[in-house]
Scaffold this motif. Sequence first.
Motif, PDB file in Angstrom:
ATOM      1  N   ILE A 111       4.763 -77.656 -39.179  1.00 32.79           N
ATOM      2  CA  ILE A 111       4.992 -76.212 -39.034  1.00 32.79           C
ATOM      3  C   ILE A 111       5.777 -75.976 -37.748  1.00 32.79           C
ATOM      4  O   ILE A 111       5.385 -76.449 -36.681  1.00 32.79           O
ATOM      5  N   SER A 112       6.860 -75.259 -37.831  1.00 32.43           N
ATOM      6  CA  SER A 112       7.670 -75.003 -36.643  1.00 32.43           C
ATOM      7  C   SER A 112       6.985 -73.987 -35.743  1.00 32.43           C
ATOM      8  O   SER A 112       6.217 -73.134 -36.211  1.00 32.43           O
ATOM      9  N   ARG A 113       7.266 -74.082 -34.449  1.00 34.86           N
ATOM     10  CA  ARG A 113       6.714 -73.109 -33.519  1.00 34.86           C
ATOM     11  C   ARG A 113       7.151 -71.696 -33.893  1.00 34.86           C
ATOM     12  O   ARG A 113       6.377 -70.747 -33.811  1.00 34.86           O
ATOM     13  N   ALA A 114       8.389 -71.548 -34.332  1.00 29.87           N
ATOM     14  CA  ALA A 114       8.933 -70.230 -34.669  1.00 29.87           C
ATOM     15  C   ALA A 114       8.200 -69.586 -35.842  1.00 29.87           C
ATOM     16  O   ALA A 114       8.130 -68.355 -35.931  1.00 29.87           O
ATOM     17  N   ARG A 115       7.640 -70.407 -36.751  1.00 30.77           N
ATOM     18  CA  ARG A 115       6.966 -69.867 -37.936  1.00 30.77           C
ATOM     19  C   ARG A 115       5.448 -70.002 -37.854  1.00 30.77           C
ATOM     20  O   ARG A 115       4.746 -69.588 -38.779  1.00 30.77           O
ATOM     21  N   ALA A 116       4.948 -70.551 -36.758  1.00 31.20           N
ATOM     22  CA  ALA A 116       3.530 -70.923 -36.686  1.00 31.20           C
ATOM     23  C   ALA A 116       2.594 -69.732 -36.844  1.00 31.20           C
ATOM     24  O   ALA A 116       1.557 -69.833 -37.519  1.00 31.20           O
ATOM     25  N   ALA A 172       0.876 -70.572 -31.118  1.00 30.71           N
ATOM     26  CA  ALA A 172       2.002 -71.093 -31.888  1.00 30.71           C
ATOM     27  C   ALA A 172       2.298 -72.541 -31.524  1.00 30.71           C
ATOM     28  O   ALA A 172       2.545 -73.386 -32.403  1.00 30.71           O
ATOM     29  N   GLU A 173       2.272 -72.857 -30.225  1.00 32.27           N
ATOM     30  CA  GLU A 173       2.555 -74.222 -29.785  1.00 32.27           C
ATOM     31  C   GLU A 173       1.483 -75.194 -30.268  1.00 32.27           C
ATOM     32  O   GLU A 173       1.788 -76.308 -30.718  1.00 32.27           O
ATOM     33  N   VAL A 174       0.224 -74.773 -30.204  1.00 31.64           N
ATOM     34  CA  VAL A 174      -0.855 -75.651 -30.644  1.00 31.64           C
ATOM     35  C   VAL A 174      -0.731 -75.955 -32.138  1.00 31.64           C
ATOM     36  O   VAL A 174      -0.866 -77.105 -32.568  1.00 31.64           O
ATOM     37  N   ILE A 175      -0.452 -74.937 -32.936  1.00 31.70           N
ATOM     38  CA  ILE A 175      -0.292 -75.156 -34.378  1.00 31.70           C
ATOM     39  C   ILE A 175       0.866 -76.111 -34.648  1.00 31.70           C
ATOM     40  O   ILE A 175       0.752 -77.034 -35.470  1.00 31.70           O
ATOM     41  N   ALA A 176       1.980 -75.917 -33.966  1.00 26.69           N
ATOM     42  CA  ALA A 176       3.135 -76.792 -34.164  1.00 26.69           C
ATOM     43  C   ALA A 176       2.806 -78.233 -33.791  1.00 26.69           C
ATOM     44  O   ALA A 176       3.145 -79.174 -34.524  1.00 26.69           O
ATOM     45  N   VAL A 177       2.119 -78.419 -32.674  1.00 24.12           N
ATOM     46  CA  VAL A 177       1.789 -79.776 -32.216  1.00 24.12           C
ATOM     47  C   VAL A 177       0.782 -80.443 -33.155  1.00 24.12           C
ATOM     48  O   VAL A 177       0.958 -81.592 -33.569  1.00 24.12           O
ATOM     49  N   VAL A 178      -0.282 -79.728 -33.509  1.00 21.97           N
ATOM     50  CA  VAL A 178      -1.302 -80.304 -34.387  1.00 21.97           C
ATOM     51  C   VAL A 178      -0.688 -80.690 -35.730  1.00 21.97           C
ATOM     52  O   VAL A 178      -0.956 -81.774 -36.273  1.00 21.97           O
ATOM     53  N   SER A 179       0.155 -79.819 -36.280  1.00 24.51           N
ATOM     54  CA  SER A 179       0.681 -80.057 -37.623  1.00 24.51           C
ATOM     55  C   SER A 179       1.752 -81.139 -37.659  1.00 24.51           C
ATOM     56  O   SER A 179       2.177 -81.551 -38.739  1.00 24.51           O
TER      57      SER A 179
END
Length: 285
Positions: free
Chosen positions: A135-140, A218-225
């Motif tokens: 998941i991209s940070r921009a869309r997280a 947003a950053e956490v979702i991008a990193v985890v995914s």
Amino acid sequence: MGNESGLAVEVGGQLRGSLKSSAKHPTELGALIALGDDELRRVGRALANAPVVDPASIAYLPPVTNPAKIICVGLNYADHTRESPYEQPDYPTLFPRFATSLIGHGQPLVRPLVSDSLDFEGEMVAVIGRGGRHISRARALEHVAGYSIFNDGSVREYQFKSPQWTVGKNFDGTGAFGPVFVTSDELPAGGRGLRLETRLNGVVVQSATTDDMLFDVAEVIAVVSEAITLAPGDVIVTGTPAGIGWARTPRLLMRAGDICEVEIEGIGLLRNPVIDEKRVIGVAA
């Protein structure tokens, strides 16, 4: 109510809801979230016209009772890292919690038999609404259904027994979660700019704003995914600010009879008493 679960919404200071036996929709929030935003909103509107529920007649469950994943972020506020024995990482410090550790609003945080170092950590929760991988940070933030409150009760002696923290963060009865779930459209994007305050016996022990997080939602979702496929109902616990009891002199740890509250602006108030674990001794009949 009784032994039956249900789901309610708050309308004008009142709870309105329905029990599982009479509802025409899921009454477990995680299952409802998995049906999508439109169904979540439809059920919310229906519940707003449901019968009034007497708060004195219910016990609160965690908003998501059995999430497939509970991913916590450590060292996510610089002031908290400074009071800890760690250097500030440039990558989120992630660790799991398990559903067996969860309790609801009003239920007791349990200080375990094996340690007297039960500490408080007030945190904001993001609940995943739409799953995915890479998941991209921009869309997280499009993947966040809403937000809640967590007290990441930490048994410090066990947290620091090894380089990873899993045991100290997963004692039964130490993860207070709830009582409310606020949909993401009701809050600033990413839950930014919200005042978070933890109080022990009415005294403020932590106070910060979610703008202070080093790795935002947003950053956490991008990193985890990058590594892990997220699913609807997954829970991300976003970290705690400075003020923990372990870092104080003398240390300020939770004891039986204490009341710990975590309040987040725009979300609500999580309140839990503290008890000591009872020793159960088996005997032959």
